[in-house]
Design a protein around this motif. Structure first.
Motif, PDB file in Angstrom:
ATOM      1  N   ARG A 162      -6.872  14.509  -5.265  1.00 59.97           N
ATOM      2  CA  ARG A 162      -6.311  13.178  -5.029  1.00 59.97           C
ATOM      3  C   ARG A 162      -5.091  13.254  -4.110  1.00 59.97           C
ATOM      4  NH1 ARG A 162      -7.312   8.394  -3.677  1.00 59.97           N
ATOM      5  NH2 ARG A 162      -5.860   6.815  -4.432  1.00 59.97           N
ATOM      6  N   ARG A 163      -4.250  14.239  -4.321  1.00 63.34           N
ATOM      7  CA  ARG A 163      -3.067  14.394  -3.466  1.00 63.34           C
ATOM      8  C   ARG A 163      -3.462  14.680  -2.022  1.00 63.34           C
ATOM      9  NH1 ARG A 163       1.219  18.515  -5.389  1.00 63.34           N
ATOM     10  NH2 ARG A 163       2.471  17.410  -3.833  1.00 63.34           N
TER      11      ARG A 163
ATOM     12  N   ASN B 176      -6.181  13.707  -0.520  1.00 61.82           N
ATOM     13  CA  ASN B 176      -6.705  12.464   0.058  1.00 61.82           C
ATOM     14  C   ASN B 176      -5.591  11.489   0.428  1.00 61.82           C
ATOM     15  OD1 ASN B 176      -9.401  13.248  -0.127  1.00 61.82           O
ATOM     16  ND2 ASN B 176      -9.601  12.470  -2.215  1.00 61.82           N
ATOM     17  N   LEU B 177      -4.501  11.500  -0.349  1.00 61.59           N
ATOM     18  CA  LEU B 177      -3.393  10.601  -0.083  1.00 61.59           C
ATOM     19  C   LEU B 177      -2.473  11.123   1.017  1.00 61.59           C
ATOM     20  CD1 LEU B 177      -2.442   9.607  -3.751  1.00 61.59           C
ATOM     21  CD2 LEU B 177      -3.395   8.086  -2.018  1.00 61.59           C
TER      22      LEU B 177
ATOM     23  N   GLN C 241       2.412   1.623  -3.461  1.00 58.42           N
ATOM     24  CA  GLN C 241       1.403   2.114  -4.396  1.00 58.42           C
ATOM     25  C   GLN C 241       1.132   3.590  -4.180  1.00 58.42           C
ATOM     26  OE1 GLN C 241       0.081   0.558  -6.968  1.00 58.42           O
ATOM     27  NE2 GLN C 241      -1.227   2.298  -7.511  1.00 58.42           N
ATOM     28  N   LYS C 242       1.056   3.997  -2.914  1.00 59.71           N
ATOM     29  CA  LYS C 242       0.808   5.390  -2.578  1.00 59.71           C
ATOM     30  C   LYS C 242       1.960   6.271  -3.052  1.00 59.71           C
ATOM     31  CE  LYS C 242      -0.018   8.405   1.413  1.00 59.71           C
ATOM     32  NZ  LYS C 242      -0.208   8.447   2.889  1.00 59.71           N
ATOM     33  N   ASP C 243       3.206   5.815  -2.827  1.00 60.57           N
ATOM     34  CA  ASP C 243       4.378   6.583  -3.263  1.00 60.57           C
ATOM     35  C   ASP C 243       4.415   6.724  -4.782  1.00 60.57           C
ATOM     36  OD1 ASP C 243       5.149   6.857  -0.655  1.00 60.57           O
ATOM     37  OD2 ASP C 243       6.624   5.244  -0.700  1.00 60.57           O
TER      38      ASP C 243
ATOM     39  N   GLU D 222       1.827   6.616  -6.826  1.00 65.70           N
ATOM     40  CA  GLU D 222       0.739   7.490  -7.259  1.00 65.70           C
ATOM     41  C   GLU D 222       1.060   8.947  -6.968  1.00 65.70           C
ATOM     42  OE1 GLU D 222      -4.134   7.859  -6.871  1.00 65.70           O
ATOM     43  OE2 GLU D 222      -3.043   6.286  -5.819  1.00 65.70           O
ATOM     44  N   LEU D 223       1.655   9.210  -5.800  1.00 68.48           N
ATOM     45  CA  LEU D 223       2.025  10.583  -5.460  1.00 68.48           C
ATOM     46  C   LEU D 223       3.096  11.113  -6.400  1.00 68.48           C
ATOM     47  CD1 LEU D 223       2.062  10.489  -1.556  1.00 68.48           C
ATOM     48  CD2 LEU D 223       0.594  11.879  -3.008  1.00 68.48           C
TER      49      LEU D 223
ATOM     50  N   GLU E 208       0.830  -1.204   0.000  1.00 64.24           N
ATOM     51  CA  GLU E 208       0.000   0.000   0.000  1.00 64.24           C
ATOM     52  C   GLU E 208       0.866   1.256   0.000  1.00 64.24           C
ATOM     53  OE1 GLU E 208      -3.499   2.047   2.762  1.00 64.24           O
ATOM     54  OE2 GLU E 208      -2.929  -0.048   3.055  1.00 64.24           O
ATOM     55  N   LYS E 209       1.947   1.232   0.780  1.00 60.02           N
ATOM     56  CA  LYS E 209       2.856   2.378   0.828  1.00 60.02           C
ATOM     57  C   LYS E 209       3.544   2.577  -0.520  1.00 60.02           C
ATOM     58  CE  LYS E 209       6.733   4.351   3.422  1.00 60.02           C
ATOM     59  NZ  LYS E 209       7.511   4.702   2.218  1.00 60.02           N
TER      60      LYS E 209
ATOM     61  N   PRO F  65      -5.142  12.329   4.739  1.00 57.66           N
ATOM     62  CA  PRO F  65      -6.432  11.655   4.947  1.00 57.66           C
ATOM     63  C   PRO F  65      -6.994  11.979   6.328  1.00 57.66           C
ATOM     64  CG  PRO F  65      -4.618  10.098   5.187  1.00 57.66           C
ATOM     65  CD  PRO F  65      -4.012  11.385   4.695  1.00 57.66           C
TER      66      PRO F  65
END
Length: 309
Positions: free
Chosen positions: A276-277, A279-280, A115-117, A119-120, A112-113, A283
Motif C-alpha cells: 500500500r505504501r 502504491n501511495l 487523505q493520502k498523508d 493513510e501514510l 486527496e492529499k 505510483p
C-alpha cells in the motif's frame, strides 16, 4: 448591436457628456444585474439542484425583463439588448463555471492529499510495533540461550530503534542510511540465528545521491527471516542484494524455504502494508514481483528514485 458595443462612437448624439455617461452606466447596471441574478440566484437555486428546465425559463425571463426595462418602448432596441445580454450572460457563465471547476479541483486535490498523508501516517505507525516485536523476539531468544552477546545486542537494538524513531518523522531518508539500517538489523538477526542461517547482503552502484521513504524495505527482510530461517531448524539461506542503475533502485530478497513448509494463505501485515505504501508513494514508478516456489521465496522490487538535493 453596434450601437451598444460601440457606444463611444455615438457620443456626439448626446446633448452632454452627463447624458452619455448616464446612458453607459444604465447599460452596465442592466448587464451586471442580469449576470448577478444568474450567478447568485438562478444557478445556486435551480441549476445546481438540476432543475434545468425551470432554470432556462427563468434565465430567459430575466434577460427579456432586463432588455424590456432598459429599451422599451423601442422594440428594436429591446431586441438588440436581448442579443447583447445573451452574449454577455453566456460569456459570464463560461467564466463562472471555469472558475468554479478550478476551485472544486483544487479542493479535491487538497482532500486527496490530506487523505493520502493520513493513510501514510497510519501505515508508517504500523511499522513501529511490528518491527519492535520482531526485534524483541531476537533478544528473547538470545537471553534464553544465556548468550554473552545479549548486552551488545540490546545496544544494537537501541541504535536501530533510535534510527527508526528519527526516520518516522521524515518523509524521505538517504538510501545509504536505510541500507545501513538493514545491514545492522541483519547483523542482529545473524547473532540470534547462530550458524543455521547464512545471510548474504550486497550493495552495487553509487547510492549516496538518492533518497527513499523510510522503513520501506525492512518488511521484506523481516518476512524472509520469519518464513525462512525462523520457521525451521534446518540450514537456511537469505540472499539480499541492492543495486542502483541510473535512477532505478533494484532490491532483491531471496530466502530458502523449509522442506516441510506450511503454505500460508496470507502474506502478513508487513507485506500488505508495504504494498500500500508503494502504491501511495511511488505510483506508476515501481514494480514489485513476488515469486513463491517450492524451495524459495523471492521478492524483486524496482523503484525509480530521484536524486536527493
Amino acid at each position: 448591436m453596434l450601437e451598444i458595443l460601440g457606444g463611444w462612437l455615438f457620443k456626439d448624439k448626446f446633448h452632454s457628456d452627463y447624458e452619455f455617461y448616464v446612458w453607459q452606466l444604465s447599460y452596465a447596471v442592466t448587464i451586471m444585474g442580469v449576470i448577478w441574478i444568474n450567478h447568485f440566484i438562478l444557478i445556486p437555486l435551480f441549476y445546481d439542484k438540476r432543475s434545468y428546465f425551470l432554470y432556462g425559463i427563468l434565465l430567459i425571463g430575466s434577460i427579456f425583463l432586463g432588455a424590456y426595462l432598459k429599451a422599451y418602448p423601442n422594440w428594436i432596441g429591446v431586441y438588440k439588448m436581448i442579443s447583447f445580454l445573451i452574449y454577455t450572460t453566456g460569456t459570464g457563465m463560461a467564466a463562472f463555471f471555469l472558475r468554479r471547476n478550478m476551485i472544486i479541483r483544487r479542493e479535491n486535490d487538497e482532500k486527496e492529499k490530506l487523505q493520502k498523508d493520513m493513510e501514510l501516517t497510519y501505515l508508517k505507525e504500523q511499522v513501529n510495533p511490528h518491527f519492535l516485536f520482531n526485534s524483541l523476539n531476537s533478544i528473547y531468544s538470545l537471553s534464553r540461550q544465556q548468550s554473552s552477546e545479549t548486552p551488545d545486542v540490546v545496544m544494537q537494538l537501541s541504535e536501530l530503534m533510535r534510527y527508526q524513531l528519527e526516520s518516522a518523522k521524515k518523509d524521505i531518508v538517504l538510501l545509504k542510511e536505510e541500507l545501513e539500517f538493514l545491514e545492522n538489523y541483519l547483523l542482529l538477526e545473524e547473532k540470534r540465528l547462530s550458524k543455521r542461517c547464512i545471510i548474504e547482503f550486497s550493495i552495487d552502484g553509487d547510492v549516496s545521491d538518492f533518497a527513499i521513504a523510510p522503513m520501506l524495505l525492512i518488511p521484506f527482510v523481516e518476512n524472509a527471516i520469519k518464513h525462512g530461517a525462523q520457521s525451521t531448524n534446518e540450514q537456511s539461506t537469505i540472499d539480499i542484494s541492492a543495486q542502483m542503475k541510473n535512477s532505478t533502485f533494484h532490491f532483491c530478497v531471496v530466502n530458502s524455504k523449509p522442506t516441510m513448509a506450511t503454505e500460508s494463505k496470507r502474506e502478513g501485515i508487513g507485506l500488505e502494508n508495504v504494498r500500500r505504501r508503494l502504491n501511495l508513494l511511488y505510483p506508476n514508478s515501481h514494480v514489485l514481483k513476488i515469486d513463491n516456489t517450492e524451495k524459495a521465496y523471492r521478492v524483486n522490487l524496482a523503484i525509480d528514485l530521484k536524486a536527493s538535493t
